[in-house]
Design a protein around this motif. Structure first.
Motif, PDB file in Angstrom:
ATOM      1  N   UNK A  22     -55.809  38.380   5.760  1.00 39.30           N
ATOM      2  CA  UNK A  22     -57.172  38.214   6.275  1.00 39.30           C
ATOM      3  C   UNK A  22     -57.598  36.746   6.271  1.00 39.30           C
ATOM      4  N   UNK A  23     -57.222  36.034   5.193  1.00 36.96           N
ATOM      5  CA  UNK A  23     -57.585  34.613   5.099  1.00 36.96           C
ATOM      6  C   UNK A  23     -56.868  33.775   6.156  1.00 36.96           C
ATOM      7  N   UNK A  24     -55.700  34.257   6.649  1.00 34.27           N
ATOM      8  CA  UNK A  24     -54.984  33.539   7.704  1.00 34.27           C
ATOM      9  C   UNK A  24     -55.485  33.937   9.095  1.00 34.27           C
ATOM     10  N   UNK A  25     -56.482  34.825   9.143  1.00 35.92           N
ATOM     11  CA  UNK A  25     -57.055  35.213  10.420  1.00 35.92           C
ATOM     12  C   UNK A  25     -56.352  36.361  11.094  1.00 35.92           C
ATOM     13  N   UNK A  26     -55.504  37.096  10.346  1.00 37.28           N
ATOM     14  CA  UNK A  26     -54.774  38.219  10.919  1.00 37.28           C
ATOM     15  C   UNK A  26     -55.523  39.525  10.706  1.00 37.28           C
ATOM     16  N   UNK A  27     -55.262  40.478  11.594  1.00 41.93           N
ATOM     17  CA  UNK A  27     -55.823  41.814  11.455  1.00 41.93           C
ATOM     18  C   UNK A  27     -55.023  42.612  10.419  1.00 41.93           C
ATOM     19  N   UNK A  28     -55.694  43.548   9.777  1.00 39.20           N
ATOM     20  CA  UNK A  28     -55.019  44.527   8.928  1.00 39.20           C
ATOM     21  C   UNK A  28     -55.578  45.883   9.338  1.00 39.20           C
ATOM     22  N   UNK A  29     -54.887  46.540  10.269  1.00 40.32           N
ATOM     23  CA  UNK A  29     -55.429  47.748  10.878  1.00 40.32           C
ATOM     24  C   UNK A  29     -55.081  49.019  10.115  1.00 40.32           C
ATOM     25  N   UNK A  30     -53.963  49.008   9.401  1.00 41.91           N
ATOM     26  CA  UNK A  30     -53.456  50.259   8.838  1.00 41.91           C
ATOM     27  C   UNK A  30     -53.238  50.221   7.318  1.00 41.91           C
ATOM     28  N   UNK A  31     -52.833  49.080   6.802  1.00 36.26           N
ATOM     29  CA  UNK A  31     -52.485  49.005   5.385  1.00 36.26           C
ATOM     30  C   UNK A  31     -53.685  49.244   4.476  1.00 36.26           C
ATOM     31  N   UNK A  32     -54.859  48.796   4.908  1.00 35.07           N
ATOM     32  CA  UNK A  32     -56.040  48.895   4.050  1.00 35.07           C
ATOM     33  C   UNK A  32     -56.410  50.354   3.776  1.00 35.07           C
ATOM     34  N   UNK A  33     -56.161  51.217   4.742  1.00 33.59           N
ATOM     35  CA  UNK A  33     -56.433  52.646   4.550  1.00 33.59           C
ATOM     36  C   UNK A  33     -55.595  53.187   3.399  1.00 33.59           C
ATOM     37  N   UNK A  34     -54.295  52.851   3.388  1.00 34.08           N
ATOM     38  CA  UNK A  34     -53.419  53.318   2.308  1.00 34.08           C
ATOM     39  C   UNK A  34     -53.840  52.722   0.961  1.00 34.08           C
ATOM     40  N   UNK A  35     -54.271  51.475   0.995  1.00 31.20           N
ATOM     41  CA  UNK A  35     -54.696  50.831  -0.250  1.00 31.20           C
ATOM     42  C   UNK A  35     -55.920  51.537  -0.837  1.00 31.20           C
ATOM     43  N   UNK A  36     -56.898  51.857   0.001  1.00 30.54           N
ATOM     44  CA  UNK A  36     -58.092  52.549  -0.485  1.00 30.54           C
ATOM     45  C   UNK A  36     -57.746  53.925  -1.046  1.00 30.54           C
ATOM     46  N   UNK A  37     -56.803  54.618  -0.387  1.00 26.46           N
ATOM     47  CA  UNK A  37     -56.369  55.919  -0.887  1.00 26.46           C
ATOM     48  C   UNK A  37     -55.640  55.774  -2.222  1.00 26.46           C
ATOM     49  N   UNK A  38     -54.872  54.692  -2.350  1.00 25.77           N
ATOM     50  CA  UNK A  38     -54.165  54.439  -3.612  1.00 25.77           C
ATOM     51  C   UNK A  38     -55.161  54.203  -4.742  1.00 25.77           C
ATOM     52  N   UNK A  39     -56.203  53.432  -4.462  1.00 27.12           N
ATOM     53  CA  UNK A  39     -57.220  53.164  -5.484  1.00 27.12           C
ATOM     54  C   UNK A  39     -57.939  54.447  -5.909  1.00 27.12           C
ATOM     55  N   UNK A  40     -58.239  55.306  -4.945  1.00 21.85           N
ATOM     56  CA  UNK A  40     -58.903  56.567  -5.263  1.00 21.85           C
ATOM     57  C   UNK A  40     -58.013  57.444  -6.149  1.00 21.85           C
ATOM     58  N   UNK A  41     -56.719  57.513  -5.791  1.00 25.94           N
ATOM     59  CA  UNK A  41     -55.786  58.307  -6.597  1.00 25.94           C
ATOM     60  C   UNK A  41     -55.677  57.741  -8.007  1.00 25.94           C
ATOM     61  N   UNK A  42     -55.641  56.422  -8.102  1.00 30.08           N
ATOM     62  CA  UNK A  42     -55.552  55.774  -9.421  1.00 30.08           C
ATOM     63  C   UNK A  42     -56.789  56.101 -10.259  1.00 30.08           C
ATOM     64  N   UNK A  43     -57.942  55.991  -9.654  1.00 29.17           N
ATOM     65  CA  UNK A  43     -59.183  56.267 -10.387  1.00 29.17           C
ATOM     66  C   UNK A  43     -59.282  57.724 -10.820  1.00 29.17           C
ATOM     67  N   UNK A  44     -58.581  58.616 -10.094  1.00 29.17           N
ATOM     68  CA  UNK A  44     -58.568  60.035 -10.457  1.00 29.17           C
ATOM     69  C   UNK A  44     -57.441  60.385 -11.423  1.00 29.17           C
ATOM     70  N   UNK A  45     -56.686  59.356 -11.856  1.00 29.38           N
ATOM     71  CA  UNK A  45     -55.610  59.582 -12.814  1.00 29.38           C
ATOM     72  C   UNK A  45     -54.311  60.080 -12.211  1.00 29.38           C
ATOM     73  N   UNK A  46     -54.218  60.132 -10.870  1.00 31.94           N
ATOM     74  CA  UNK A  46     -52.984  60.563 -10.198  1.00 31.94           C
ATOM     75  C   UNK A  46     -52.145  59.321  -9.910  1.00 31.94           C
ATOM     76  N   UNK A  47     -51.472  58.825 -10.939  1.00 25.36           N
ATOM     77  CA  UNK A  47     -50.790  57.529 -10.838  1.00 25.36           C
ATOM     78  C   UNK A  47     -49.541  57.597  -9.962  1.00 25.36           C
ATOM     79  N   UNK A  48     -48.882  58.743  -9.925  1.00 22.68           N
ATOM     80  CA  UNK A  48     -47.702  58.875  -9.076  1.00 22.68           C
ATOM     81  C   UNK A  48     -48.077  58.723  -7.599  1.00 22.68           C
ATOM     82  N   UNK A  49     -49.121  59.427  -7.177  1.00 30.21           N
ATOM     83  CA  UNK A  49     -49.581  59.305  -5.790  1.00 30.21           C
ATOM     84  C   UNK A  49     -50.104  57.897  -5.515  1.00 30.21           C
ATOM     85  N   UNK A  50     -50.806  57.333  -6.508  1.00 27.60           N
ATOM     86  CA  UNK A  50     -51.336  55.976  -6.348  1.00 27.60           C
ATOM     87  C   UNK A  50     -50.203  54.986  -6.103  1.00 27.60           C
ATOM     88  N   UNK A  51     -49.116  55.154  -6.845  1.00 30.84           N
ATOM     89  CA  UNK A  51     -47.970  54.254  -6.673  1.00 30.84           C
ATOM     90  C   UNK A  51     -47.383  54.383  -5.265  1.00 30.84           C
TER      91      UNK A  51
END
Length: 582
Positions: free
Chosen positions: A344-373
């Motif tokens: 993002x700081x280099x001015x590039x788009x991130x169209x798809x990866x951020x969705x997976x990252x947000x889902x990973x954070x949600x899984x982590x916060x719910x204690x589902x570390x395997x899915x988060x990984x």
């Protein structure tokens, strides 16, 4: 270099030859122990020739044409080398299985990254008794860079056909022509006297018997779907090698391993009874599913309890703790977030990866570390591909080539299609732009190549960031030099990590098969956690601590007896030859 000696139990050799032991006097036996001094080497399989010679197959990076070559040796009954040769191309090639045909030809099966249609293809070679290639072929397909194909076992049918098990189940003619292929993963296969085959699956304790004259089909818990594979001839270089064969003073001792009965429940998934019809009538097989409501849950438990998988390797018995998964998933989330922020700081788009990252954070916060990984890993590799597309597109655009078609594919979600389109357009580049594009592409490709083996090189992309920034500043030559530096780094670190992973897998199998040593298991888990985080130097130090606690003596089926310096072979050949004829 630390020497690791692993003993192959002679009982396994006797069992493999299917002989019935009789009374043998001690003076009739001829034990010998030898090792092959040949760097980072694995012996993965062996078979006995009709005259008693020993054929072994594996891999070596000490000889040959590429990073790792398939390695086949023929020894006489006394362990003396008759011949030894490598077979390979410019990349990574392995021999995982070996068999002898009725006329004495040698069938070698494994995997190649040097040839074929996919990222890694099943590779089968037919050699004569002297190791000369009769034919060599790959069997695989293009799966969008998602899957490798490889062979793990091979058997010879009564009519001379070759049955190969691995990521696919294949039947080949004696000339290597593909008769059928089924999407079914198997770790071993044997042919019974009646011509039927018995296959052991890779997951869930799966065992099947089937008629090789028909395409095996089953659509229950394990799907047996017929697949189409591309078949290609290969032109691997064949080189003689000169590994030193030395006598060893390894002690051979009796053991007092405890033998216990088990009570595992055997569940029938599918049976087939031929219909009672006249010989002139024809009928199709009737599939009779016999799954019960409890079968799936039992299978799931077995599948998840067989061990831990990293890349294509499995460590039986290792079940990572919640703390392990928590640490690894947290680090993966951190690295994915770091990469996305930099893009993002280099001015590039991130169209798809951020969705997976947000889902990973949600899984982590719910204690589902395997899915988060899993989601965090998906976020990182997706972000890497998004970066590759946009950096390479900028190079093409700067050189006057329109990358809009590739960028449209990216917008549509076809990342691999966009990368392929960019590669196609790059054929029109020349001069400094061509050199920069090739260096950048090779760096991204190398990172993704090792990624598939479970090797995370996310801590070594700093020079690639700098290259991108210098390119944006118009400093083409500096950008190219930094891309070259990044490429050399990921190649060197990736190759080192690959050897480390072999060592780690071998060590883990020993830790979890030689009784319970809580301290060794605790340290091993720490080493694995560091490895999965890409902290390879730290992982090395912990591995040394584990080795100081236990003596590594392990036998591997898929990747054989592996060690940084030596490989041990034990044989009781004269005894086996006598028993075989009784």
């Amino acid at each position: 270099m630390r020497k690791v000696i692993a003993l192959m139990w002679i009982a396994l050799l006797i069992g493999a030859l299917a002989v019935t032991p009789g009374k043998v006097k001690a003076e009739d036996t001829n034990w010998w122990v030898k090792y092959l001094e040949a760097g980072d080497t694995c012996i993965n399989a062996l078979t006995i020739a009709p005259n008693g010679d020993i054929i072994v197959a594996g891999e070596t990076d000490s000889f040959g044409a590429g990073a790792t070559d398939a390695w086949v040796l023929r020894l006489d009954a006394n362990g003396n080398v008759i011949w030894q040769k490598t077979y390979g191309g410019s990349s990574w090639d392995y021999a995982n299985a070996v068999a002898i045909t009725e006329n004495g030809d040698i069938i070698v099966a494994g995997k190649t990254d040097s040839f074929g249609a996919g990222e890694g293809d099943v590779w089968v070679l037919r050699l004569d008794a002297n190791g000369n290639v009769i034919w060599q072929k790959t069997y695989g397909g293009k799966y969008g860079g998602k899957y490798d194909d490889w062979a793990k076992a091979v058997a010879i049918a009564p009519n001379g056909d070759i049955i190969v098990a691995g990521t696919r189940l294949l039947r080949l003619s004696p000339r290597g022509e593909l008769k059928w292929a089924v999407k079914l993963e198997g770790s071993d296969i044997k042919i019974l006297p009646d011509g039927t085959a018995v296959l052991v699956g890779l997951v869930g304790g799966f065992i099947a018997r089937f008629n090789i004259d028909k395409v095996p089909q089953y659509s229950g818990w394990v799907r047996w779907d017929e697949v189409s594979l591309e078949v290609h001839d290969t032109n691997a270089q064949v080189q003689s090698t000169d590994a030193k064969v030395k006598d060893s003073n390894a002690e051979i001792q009796d053991t007092n391993a405890e033998v216990q009965d088990t009570s595992a429940e055997v569940k029938t998934l599918w049976t087939y009874t031929p219909p009672k019809t006249s010989s002139s009538s024809s009928s199709t097989p009737v599939q009779t599913p016999t799954q019960t409501s409890s079968t799936s849950s039992t299978i799931t438990q077995t599948e998840t309890s067989t061990g831990y998988m990293i890349g294509s390797e499995t460590i039986p018995g290792f079940q990572p703790s919640q703390e392990y998964l928590k640490n690894v998933s947290a680090y993966a989330i951190q690295k994915a977030e770091e990469l996305i922020t930099n893009l993002t700081s280099m001015g590039y788009q991130v169209l798809y990866a951020e969705k997976y990252l947000n889902e990973a954070k949600n899984a982590y916060n719910n204690g589902d570390y395997k899915t988060a990984k899993e989601l965090a890993l998906k976020a990182w590799i997706t972000a890497l591909k998004e970066w590759q597309i946009q950096y390479e597109a900028e190079i093409l655009k700067k050189a006057g080539i329109d990358p809009s078609q590739a960028l449209q594919e990216y917008q549509n979600g076809d990342l691999d299609g966009a990368i392929n389109e960019l590669n196609s357009l790059a054929s029109d580049l020349n001069g400094e732009y061509a050199k920069l594009f090739n260096s950048v592409k090779s760096t991204f490709d190398t990172i993704q190549f090792y990624w598939k083996s479970g090797i995370r090189l996310w801590n070594y992309v700093g020079d690639l960031y700098s290259s991108n920034e210098k390119f944006k500043d118009g400093e083409l030559e500096v950008a190219k030099n930094l891309a070259d530096k990044a490429l050399n780094t990921v190649r060197d670190i990736g190759n080192m990590a690959r050897s480390l992973l072999k060592q780690l897998v071998s060590l883990g199998r020993s830790v979890f098969s030689n009784g319970r040593n809580p301290k060794a298991q605790e340290l091993f888990e720490h080493a694995m956690s560091l490895f999965e985080q890409g902290k390879f130097e730290q992982a090395k130090k912990v591995i040394v601590q584990v080795e100081e606690i236990i003596t590594v003596t392990t036998t591997q089926k898929k990747h054989g007896i592996c060690g940084p310096g030596i490989i041990v072979l034990i044989a009781l050949v004269p005894l086996l030859r006598r028993l075989k004829h009784r």
